[in-house]
Scaffold this active site. Structure first.
Site, PDB file in Angstrom:
ATOM      1  N   ASP A   1       1.909  -2.185   1.377  1.00 46.72           N
ATOM      2  CA  ASP A   1       2.959  -2.792   2.205  1.00 46.72           C
ATOM      3  C   ASP A   1       2.385  -3.855   3.132  1.00 46.72           C
ATOM      4  OD1 ASP A   1       5.540  -1.336   1.684  1.00 46.72           O
ATOM      5  OD2 ASP A   1       4.239   0.369   2.079  1.00 46.72           O
TER       6      ASP A   1
ATOM      7  N   ASP B   1      -4.443  -2.873   0.556  1.00 46.88           N
ATOM      8  CA  ASP B   1      -3.299  -2.169   1.115  1.00 46.88           C
ATOM      9  C   ASP B   1      -2.074  -2.599   0.309  1.00 46.88           C
ATOM     10  OD1 ASP B   1      -1.668  -0.756   3.067  1.00 46.88           O
ATOM     11  OD2 ASP B   1      -1.145  -2.741   3.812  1.00 46.88           O
TER      12      ASP B   1
END
Length: 216
Positions: free
Chosen positions: A12, A10
């Site tokens: 953020d 991922d």
């Protein structure tokens, strides 16, 4: 993990702890509509979601064009605030470890394309990953498993040949639903909560000895 063929990250909150900046950007934008949010509310109700999903939830009265304009305003605010982003500790060691073993690596993110491009460039990671999978290009974002399923298809792999790193409830739900072993990064949630969400491990960052024990 002898069969490991891909690492999926991922963006953020996982590669870099950007959530405090996203919170401020959303806080600034929502104030214009008389909506006040706290950091706790942001973490529980907003972190990891897509802009269209959030705008539809909190500002359903906006037209499609108005919603898109607000999304652009929020992301421009984010980019203005996020000129210097620190990498999550240990990330480069993991990236180098994977490269030495010819393990493919991808970013799988709900972030808008402009933000993903900006962040990866700011972090000097724009030439590091084999793929950058954008939920907006897949057509549906996390928590749907589609972004992770799409990443696996791009690499021609089965779920048990990959590992995912996530920090948010929506991202964890997405990766687990895709059948991928998921490690939680405790930047936005507590390790205890990450474990309750179903992660195999819950670690503070990529230096955690238990992560390296799992990989070996």
């Amino acid at each position: 993990m002898q069969s490991l063929k891909a690492i999926l990250y991922d963006l953020d909150g996982t590669i870099a702890d950007t959530d405090p900046i996203h919170f401020i950007a959303w806080q600034d934008c929502l104030k214009e509509f008389g909506i006040e949010i706290t950091e706790t509310f942001y973490k529980q109700e907003m972190s990891g979601s897509t802009n269209p999903r959030l705008i539809a939830k909190f500002l359903p009265q906006l037209s499609a064009a108005e919603g898109e304009a607000l999304s652009e305003q929020k992301e421009a605010r984010f980019r203005a605030l996020a000129q210097q982003l620190p990498l999550t500790p240990g990330l480069m060691d993991l990236i180098d470890w994977a490269k030495q073993r010819h393990i493919q690596q991808a970013v799988v993110t709900n972030a808008p394309g402009k933000n993903a491009e900006f962040m990866l460039k700011a972090l000097q990671l724009d030439d590091v990953f084999d793929r950058v999978i954008l939920a907006e290009e897949v057509g549906i974002g996390k928590p749907d498993p589609a972004p992770y399923t799409y990443a696996l298809k791009q690499f021609g792999l089965e779920p048990d040949q990959a590992i995912a790193f996530e920090d948010s409830p929506l991202g964890i739900q997405s990766a687990i639903a895709a059948g991928i072993l998921t490690v939680g990064i405790a930047s936005t949630q507590t390790p205890k909560d990450l474990k309750h969400m179903g992660t195999t491990l819950a670690i503070q960052d990529f230096t955690a000895p238990e992560l390296w024990a799992l990989l070996d």
